[in-house]
Design a protein around this motif. Structure first.
Motif, PDB file in Angstrom:
ATOM      1  N   VAL A  49       0.830  -1.205   0.000  1.00 40.75           N
ATOM      2  CA  VAL A  49       0.000   0.000   0.000  1.00 40.75           C
ATOM      3  C   VAL A  49       0.861   1.250   0.000  1.00 40.75           C
ATOM      4  N   VAL A  50       1.913   1.263   0.838  1.00 40.52           N
ATOM      5  CA  VAL A  50       2.803   2.420   0.899  1.00 40.52           C
ATOM      6  C   VAL A  50       3.516   2.613  -0.433  1.00 40.52           C
ATOM      7  N   LEU A  51       3.950   1.492  -1.048  1.00 42.19           N
ATOM      8  CA  LEU A  51       4.657   1.583  -2.318  1.00 42.19           C
ATOM      9  C   LEU A  51       3.745   2.120  -3.422  1.00 42.19           C
ATOM     10  N   LEU A  52       2.522   1.600  -3.492  1.00 46.81           N
ATOM     11  CA  LEU A  52       1.584   2.090  -4.506  1.00 46.81           C
ATOM     12  C   LEU A  52       1.212   3.543  -4.259  1.00 46.81           C
ATOM     13  N   GLY A  53       0.989   3.888  -2.973  1.00 53.52           N
ATOM     14  CA  GLY A  53       0.661   5.276  -2.659  1.00 53.52           C
ATOM     15  C   GLY A  53       1.783   6.221  -3.021  1.00 53.52           C
ATOM     16  N   GLY A  54       3.026   5.793  -2.756  1.00 51.16           N
ATOM     17  CA  GLY A  54       4.160   6.637  -3.113  1.00 51.16           C
ATOM     18  C   GLY A  54       4.368   6.737  -4.602  1.00 51.16           C
ATOM     19  N   ALA A  55       4.122   5.631  -5.327  1.00 49.81           N
ATOM     20  CA  ALA A  55       4.354   5.636  -6.774  1.00 49.81           C
ATOM     21  C   ALA A  55       3.317   6.471  -7.498  1.00 49.81           C
ATOM     22  N   TYR A  56       2.048   6.276  -7.137  1.00 47.04           N
ATOM     23  CA  TYR A  56       0.977   6.956  -7.864  1.00 47.04           C
ATOM     24  C   TYR A  56       0.597   8.303  -7.246  1.00 47.04           C
ATOM     25  N   GLY A  57       0.802   8.461  -5.955  1.00 46.64           N
ATOM     26  CA  GLY A  57       0.422   9.713  -5.317  1.00 46.64           C
ATOM     27  C   GLY A  57       1.577  10.625  -4.976  1.00 46.64           C
ATOM     28  N   GLY A  58       2.805  10.134  -5.172  1.00 44.92           N
ATOM     29  CA  GLY A  58       3.958  10.951  -4.807  1.00 44.92           C
ATOM     30  C   GLY A  58       4.067  12.227  -5.616  1.00 44.92           C
ATOM     31  N   GLY A  59       3.842  12.119  -6.938  1.00 49.39           N
ATOM     32  CA  GLY A  59       3.931  13.314  -7.781  1.00 49.39           C
ATOM     33  C   GLY A  59       2.914  14.369  -7.404  1.00 49.39           C
ATOM     34  N   TYR A  60       1.689  13.945  -7.147  1.00 53.13           N
ATOM     35  CA  TYR A  60       0.653  14.897  -6.747  1.00 53.13           C
ATOM     36  C   TYR A  60       0.984  15.523  -5.394  1.00 53.13           C
ATOM     37  N   THR A  61       1.533  14.735  -4.494  1.00 56.00           N
ATOM     38  CA  THR A  61       1.886  15.271  -3.174  1.00 56.00           C
ATOM     39  C   THR A  61       2.987  16.309  -3.284  1.00 56.00           C
ATOM     40  N   VAL A  62       4.004  16.009  -4.088  1.00 54.30           N
ATOM     41  CA  VAL A  62       5.106  16.963  -4.271  1.00 54.30           C
ATOM     42  C   VAL A  62       4.590  18.257  -4.893  1.00 54.30           C
ATOM     43  N   ASP A  63       3.739  18.145  -5.900  1.00 57.07           N
ATOM     44  CA  ASP A  63       3.188  19.345  -6.538  1.00 57.07           C
ATOM     45  C   ASP A  63       2.341  20.138  -5.553  1.00 57.07           C
ATOM     46  N   PHE A  64       1.578  19.433  -4.711  1.00 56.28           N
ATOM     47  CA  PHE A  64       0.751  20.123  -3.719  1.00 56.28           C
ATOM     48  C   PHE A  64       1.625  20.866  -2.716  1.00 56.28           C
ATOM     49  N   LEU A  65       2.675  20.219  -2.225  1.00 55.26           N
ATOM     50  CA  LEU A  65       3.562  20.879  -1.264  1.00 55.26           C
ATOM     51  C   LEU A  65       4.300  22.055  -1.906  1.00 55.26           C
ATOM     52  N   ARG A  66       4.649  21.908  -3.170  1.00 59.81           N
ATOM     53  CA  ARG A  66       5.325  23.020  -3.859  1.00 59.81           C
ATOM     54  C   ARG A  66       4.409  24.230  -3.967  1.00 59.81           C
ATOM     55  N   ARG A  67       3.132  23.972  -4.253  1.00 59.32           N
ATOM     56  CA  ARG A  67       2.182  25.078  -4.341  1.00 59.32           C
ATOM     57  C   ARG A  67       2.036  25.775  -2.988  1.00 59.32           C
ATOM     58  N   ILE A  68       2.021  24.971  -1.926  1.00 62.74           N
ATOM     59  CA  ILE A  68       1.920  25.581  -0.592  1.00 62.74           C
ATOM     60  C   ILE A  68       3.146  26.435  -0.307  1.00 62.74           C
ATOM     61  N   ARG A  69       4.324  25.920  -0.660  1.00 61.59           N
ATOM     62  CA  ARG A  69       5.552  26.663  -0.393  1.00 61.59           C
ATOM     63  C   ARG A  69       5.599  27.960  -1.183  1.00 61.59           C
ATOM     64  N   LEU A  70       5.016  27.928  -2.381  1.00 62.07           N
ATOM     65  CA  LEU A  70       4.992  29.137  -3.207  1.00 62.07           C
ATOM     66  C   LEU A  70       3.874  30.084  -2.832  1.00 62.07           C
ATOM     67  N   GLY A  71       3.080  29.687  -1.825  1.00 60.33           N
ATOM     68  CA  GLY A  71       2.027  30.571  -1.353  1.00 60.33           C
ATOM     69  C   GLY A  71       0.757  30.527  -2.162  1.00 60.33           C
ATOM     70  N   ALA A  72       0.397  29.353  -2.662  1.00 61.18           N
ATOM     71  CA  ALA A  72      -0.844  29.226  -3.428  1.00 61.18           C
ATOM     72  C   ALA A  72      -2.038  29.597  -2.556  1.00 61.18           C
ATOM     73  N   ASP A  73      -2.958  30.332  -3.137  1.00 65.37           N
ATOM     74  CA  ASP A  73      -4.107  30.854  -2.396  1.00 65.37           C
ATOM     75  C   ASP A  73      -5.306  29.914  -2.581  1.00 65.37           C
ATOM     76  N   TYR A  74      -5.727  29.295  -1.475  1.00 73.46           N
ATOM     77  CA  TYR A  74      -6.915  28.429  -1.485  1.00 73.46           C
ATOM     78  C   TYR A  74      -8.049  29.069  -0.685  1.00 73.46           C
ATOM     79  N   SER A  75      -8.024  30.388  -0.554  1.00 69.13           N
ATOM     80  CA  SER A  75      -9.015  31.054   0.284  1.00 69.13           C
ATOM     81  C   SER A  75     -10.427  30.911  -0.281  1.00 69.13           C
ATOM     82  N   ALA A  76     -10.547  30.858  -1.610  1.00 69.42           N
ATOM     83  CA  ALA A  76     -11.878  30.731  -2.205  1.00 69.42           C
ATOM     84  C   ALA A  76     -12.485  29.382  -1.846  1.00 69.42           C
ATOM     85  N   VAL A  77     -11.677  28.329  -1.957  1.00 73.28           N
ATOM     86  CA  VAL A  77     -12.162  27.004  -1.548  1.00 73.28           C
ATOM     87  C   VAL A  77     -12.440  26.982  -0.054  1.00 73.28           C
ATOM     88  N   GLY A  78     -11.576  27.630   0.721  1.00 69.15           N
ATOM     89  CA  GLY A  78     -11.777  27.676   2.169  1.00 69.15           C
ATOM     90  C   GLY A  78     -13.078  28.344   2.555  1.00 69.15           C
TER      91      GLY A  78
END
Length: 570
Positions: free
Chosen positions: A57-86
């Motif tokens: 499960v960890v291996l599949l989650g890392g393989a298929y979800g790792g890219g999305y997680t990295v992109d999500f964290l990068r957006r947070i680090r760059l200050g992506a604004d999610y206030s509208a969704v919030g």
């Protein structure tokens, strides 16, 4: 019938089991010690299996979800604004939290009808409980194991929810987790205690069976309120009623307050939640030792059957096992003895039998109405958007519509569960299966026509044609899926390696869901083309013709699949 064991143990035994005295012949410690010794090798192997499962499960989650997680964290680090969704989440949070927790409570109660918190393995039921052992020592650890697993899962979900609230800018990470902590600890324990009560008490099980449809209707209304609140249509009165309506609302109050909402009575709500949880655990601890052996034996067999067929992807076999358990379990209702005049023509016999089946099991038409109401609500919401949002809403509405019509096609599935049952029929098996599409097609079209009336009143008369036209191919899809046959597990392994891994699981899914994929896909493309501009008589007529052609094609392949069921070499 059960009675207390002599000797003051207060343990419940079956009527056909001899009473024994704990003081004279207590072999609990000896039996458990011998059992632990004999199970050492089994426990080691089971531990290895669990470790491999977690690793996979960890291996599949890392393989298929790792890219999305990295992109999500990068957006947070760059200050992506999610206030509208919030802002949308903040408005919908009281109703959304109540919806999720109430749905989990209903799932726990329904789960207890066939499994429950105390599920002892079949060997233990068949061997251990037949010996002079104290039932409480054997059964109560399973109750607390279920409680621990539920609480650990809820705490993990709470961590993820806290991160989401932090990313949306609604609360700090620590504040969000502290607000979620009462719900993460108390609600799963309350669900386990409620499941224990349903498992032990036949009257409560009967209550759950009878009022589950009403609870689903309430959940549907909560879902509608959640969608409306997310777009600014909030009701302060309804939200306060929900926040004080029960433990689901009490647990939501700290979260609502932490995200800037109005919940001034949250300390009292948390105290009530903790007290109710403590009372439920005390009662559940007592009830865990009182489940009769015969009931434990039935539940162990059902759980073993469901787990084994799930590994082979036979979802229908799992559903049949649950249906058998529901028919034999506590609180099972009686079958309605409804009669209809017998038809004079043999060509109406199948229709007559299908109508009788639906009338004698009113839960199926009720389920169809429920899913149709959901499809109508999603369609009404989806037509208000454009672009990708409209496509998503359209596909979701079509899927819900297929589920609604499919609920009316249960006689076709029962026919293919054992093809020997068709010996009564004067028709060939393929003809018999095609006739099973008549009732779901006609009833589905009538229900869809009823659901289209609000659209027609609102100035969209095209719905009176398009919505019933979609119900007919859905009935053909249900018959095709019923004639599909046993799962072809050989499709899981294609031997073709790609950067995404073996494509076998995708092939298996495409085969397993071929009917819904084709019908929803074709109808979705056609309806999107009709709705993209103002519908006229020509476009509506084209959509109806496509639906009729789709129905004919699905019925053709359903007939071929039915032939393969009775003649595998054909």
């Amino acid at each position: 019938m059960s009675h207390d064991a002599p000797g003051g143990a207060g343990e419940v035994l079956d009527a056909d089991e001899p009473a024994w005295s704990e003081e004279e012949d207590d072999r609990t410690a000896e039996a458990l010690r011998w059992l632990r010794e004999k199970r050492k090798a089994h426990r080691r192997q089971k531990g290895r299996d669990v470790a491999v499962l977690i690793y996979s499960v960890v291996l599949l989650g890392g393989a298929y979800g790792g890219g999305y997680t990295v992109d999500f964290l990068r957006r947070i680090r760059l200050g992506a604004d999610y206030s509208a969704v919030g802002a949308h989440v903040q408005g919908a949070l009281p109703a959304l939290f109540t919806l999720l927790t109430a749905a989990l409570a209903l799932l726990a109660a329904r789960d207890a009808l066939w499994r429950g918190p105390v599920v002892v393995p079949a060997p233990s039921v068949g061997w251990l409980l037949t010996h002079p052992v104290r039932r409480a020592v054997v059964l109560r650890p399973w109750f607390w194991l279920s409680a621990g697993v539920s609480a650990a899962t809820a705490l993990t979900a709470a961590c993820a929810a806290a991160v989401v609230l932090r990313v949306l800018g609604l609360a700090s990470l620590g504040g969000a987790f502290l607000a979620l902590l009462p719900a993460a600890v108390c609600l799963p324990l309350l669900a386990v205690a409620a499941g224990m009560a349903v498992e032990h008490r036949a009257g409560l099980a009967r209550f759950v069976r009878r009022f589950s449809p009403l609870a689903v209707v309430v959940l549907m209304l909560l879902a509608g309120q959640t969608a409306a609140a997310a777009y600014g249509h909030r009701s302060a009165v309804l939200e306060q009623v929900e926040l004080w309506s029960g433990p689901w609302g009490w647990a939501a109050q700290p979260v609502v307050s932490a995200t800037g909402g109005h919940a001034p009575g949250r300390p009292a709500a948390v105290v009530l939640l903790v007290l109710l949880t403590a009372a439920g655990l005390v009662r559940g601890h007592r009830d865990a030792a009182l489940v009769p052996t015969a009931q434990l034996r039935r539940r162990a067999v059902t759980a073993q059957t469901v787990s084994s067929v799930m590994y082979s992807a036979e979802l229908r076999a799992a559903k049949l096992a649950l249906m058998d358990a529901a028919a034999d379990g506590p609180g099972a209702g009686r079958t309605r003895r409804v009669r209809l005049p017998r038809p004079r023509s043999k060509y109406l016999v199948v229709v007559w039998r299908d109508l009788l089946s639906l009338l004698r099991t009113p839960a199926r038409p009720a389920k169809a109405l429920m899913w149709l109401a959901c499809a109508t609500a999603v369609a009404a919401l989806g037509v208000q958007f454009s672009g990708a949002a409209r496509v998503i809403g359209l596909v979701a509405a079509l899927l819900l519509g297929y589920v609604a019509v499919g609920a009316l096609a249960e006689p076709a599935r029962l026919e293919t569960d054992d093809v020997r049952r068709a010996a009564w029929s004067p028709f060939r098996f393929r003809t018999l299966m095609l006739q099973h599409a008549v009732v779901p097609a006609v009833l589905g079209a009538l229900l869809a026509l009823l659901a289209a009336v609000p659209f027609a009143v609102a100035g969209e008369p095209w719905a009176l044609v398009l919505m019933p036209a979609c119900a007919v191919p859905f009935a053909a899809t249900a018959v095709f899926s019923a004639s599909r046959g046993p799962a072809r597990l050989e499709l899981m392994f294609s031997g073709v390696t790609t950067p995404m891994g073996d494509l076998g699981p995708l092939r298996f899914f495409a085969w397993y869901a071929a009917g819904p994929l084709v019908s929803v896909g074709v109808l979705g493309v056609v309806l999107y083309g009709v709705l993209r501009r103002a519908p006229d008589a020509g476009s509506v007529a084209v959509a109806a013709v496509v639906a009729a052609a789709l129905t004919a094609g699905l019925l053709f392949f359903a007939a071929r699949a039915a032939d393969r069921l009775v003649r595998p070499g054909s």
